[in-house]
Write a protein that holds these residues in place. Structure first.
Motif, mmCIF file in Angstrom:
data_model
loop_
_atom_site.group_PDB
_atom_site.id
_atom_site.type_symbol
_atom_site.label_atom_id
_atom_site.label_comp_id
_atom_site.label_asym_id
_atom_site.label_seq_id
_atom_site.Cartn_x
_atom_site.Cartn_y
_atom_site.Cartn_z
ATOM 1 N N LEU A 195 57.598 68.161 5.232
ATOM 2 C CA LEU A 195 58.370 68.351 3.922
ATOM 3 C C LEU A 195 57.764 68.669 2.647
ATOM 4 N N ASP A 196 56.873 67.422 2.496
ATOM 5 C CA ASP A 196 56.057 67.633 1.017
ATOM 6 C C ASP A 196 55.383 69.093 1.181
ATOM 7 N N ARG A 197 54.846 69.784 2.211
ATOM 8 C CA ARG A 197 54.245 71.075 1.936
ATOM 9 C C ARG A 197 55.484 72.064 1.678
ATOM 10 N N SER A 198 56.485 71.968 2.282
ATOM 11 C CA SER A 198 57.417 72.971 2.174
ATOM 12 C C SER A 198 58.171 72.813 0.559
ATOM 13 N N GLN A 199 58.237 71.656 -0.006
ATOM 14 C CA GLN A 199 58.938 71.493 -1.275
ATOM 15 C C GLN A 199 57.764 72.005 -2.146
ATOM 16 N N ALA A 200 56.496 71.556 -2.006
ATOM 17 C CA ALA A 200 55.506 72.189 -3.167
ATOM 18 C C ALA A 200 55.439 73.597 -2.968
ATOM 19 N N LEU A 201 55.585 74.292 -1.841
ATOM 20 C CA LEU A 201 55.621 75.725 -1.913
ATOM 21 C C LEU A 201 56.726 76.315 -2.511
ATOM 22 N N ALA A 202 58.124 75.659 -2.335
ATOM 23 C CA ALA A 202 59.409 76.263 -2.866
ATOM 24 C C ALA A 202 59.199 76.011 -4.463
ATOM 25 N N HIS A 203 58.675 74.879 -5.150
ATOM 26 C CA HIS A 203 58.901 74.568 -6.405
ATOM 27 C C HIS A 203 57.714 75.732 -6.939
ATOM 28 N N ALA A 204 56.825 75.937 -6.359
ATOM 29 C CA ALA A 204 55.926 76.997 -6.959
ATOM 30 C C ALA A 204 56.597 78.408 -7.041
ATOM 31 N N ARG A 205 57.514 78.821 -5.868
ATOM 32 C CA ARG A 205 57.944 80.062 -5.980
ATOM 33 C C ARG A 205 59.140 80.162 -6.974
ATOM 34 N N LEU A 206 59.752 79.012 -7.221
ATOM 35 C CA LEU A 206 61.077 78.963 -8.152
ATOM 36 C C LEU A 206 60.472 79.029 -9.554
#
Length: 303
Positions: A129-140
């Motif tokens: 989950l931590d990896r996914s959220q970090a990638l998602a916020h970087a894309r946003l």
């Protein structure tokens, strides 16, 4: 408000309510098999194969497929959040969580054994989950309308809500994550119509249905916290996912079957479970629940 919530909200109601949050990604509208009405999950990408594995309870195979997707697409937040979903599904299966949802009354649900989570699975779940959220916020930061990022954040919050409520029984913590999931889902639906983003409606459908089934004071409390309830609207959302979803169409049918069982419409629930048994023959949950429902129907109609 938090103290009021502890006094007002039945923990059994919360655990039923928070099952809804397992949501899935990618927004293609899929064809139906004319002879069965079953929505087909494609068998093309590693993500496709991973979700097929989850529904057939092949958790080790699904983990390999999700890992392969992440190697191929290291900047995609959907990969690690799907990996987290796999860990949660495996714990649900090990602990019998989904079977418990089919209980027809709160007493039977509440009397089940308390889950004992696996701490190593919990650690891998949170890391993904931590990896996914970090990638998602970087894309946003680059594109505030990035659909994969918005979906991944919706799913991540929903998975956290499920784990907290259904495994750890931390109901108010689950409410916090549920609100986050709802907010991300609404952002996604603002840039993608409900048919093309049908999977995300699982995050709204079952919550609307369960909240709409609760007592008036509980509905008022949850509405004040941004979670409205409407049973008919909830069923409509789940039906849209069941018809048009890519990865979560089968799970939407599971949730609809649970709703029908609790609404005393066992025949409709049997029809949905029969279609799932046909589509996922390696999953013993569906024939087991079919047998239990058939026995219940025979018992209720016996002279």
């Amino acid at each position: 408000m938090e103290s009021l919530g502890r006094r007002m909200i039945n923990p059994v109601q919360f655990r039923k309510f928070l099952l809804f949050c397992i949501v899935a990604a990618l927004w293609s509208v899929l064809p139906l098999h004319a002879e069965t009405g079953i929505v087909a999950i494609p068998n093309g990408t590693a993500l496709d194969r991973g979700y097929l594995g989850l529904y057939n309870l092949d958790f080790s195979g699904a983990e390999k497929d999700f890992s392969a997707w992440q190697v191929q697409h290291p900047d995609d937040p959907v990969g690690p959040v799907s990996e987290a979903a796999g860990y949660l599904f495996s714990e649900f299966n090990r602990l019998g969580v989904l079977e418990a949802q089919f209980f027809e009354n709160d007493e039977a649900f509440n009397s089940r054994s308390k889950p004992t989570p696996d701490p190593s699975v919990r650690a891998r779940f949170q890391s993904a989950l931590d990896r996914s959220q970090a990638l998602a916020h970087a894309r946003l930061k680059k594109d505030a309308k990035d659909r994969d990022a918005l979906f991944a954040l919706t799913l991540a919050s929903g998975l956290q809500a499920d784990y907290a409520a259904l495994i750890e029984k931390r109901n108010l913590a689950s409410l916090h994550f549920t609100k986050d999931a709802s907010a991300w889902a609404q952002q996604l639906l603002a840039v993608c119509n409900s048919n093309n983003c049908a999977d995300v409606l699982v995050a709204t459908g079952f919550s609307k249905y369960i909240i709409g089934s609760m007592s008036a004071p509980v509905r008022w409390f949850l509405r004040m916290n941004g979670l409205p309830g409407d049973k008919k609207a909830g069923i409509a959302d789940l039906q849209t996912t069941a018809q048009h979803g890519r990865y979560l169409a089968p799970f939407a049918r599971v949730l609809l079957a649970i709703a029908y069982v609790r609404g005393k419409d066992k025949q409709h629930a049997l029809e949905l479970l029969a279609s799932l048994r046909t589509q996922f023959p390696a999953n013993p949950l569906f024939p087991r629940e079919i047998s239990r429902l058939q026995a219940s129907i025979r018992s209720s109609t016996a002279p």
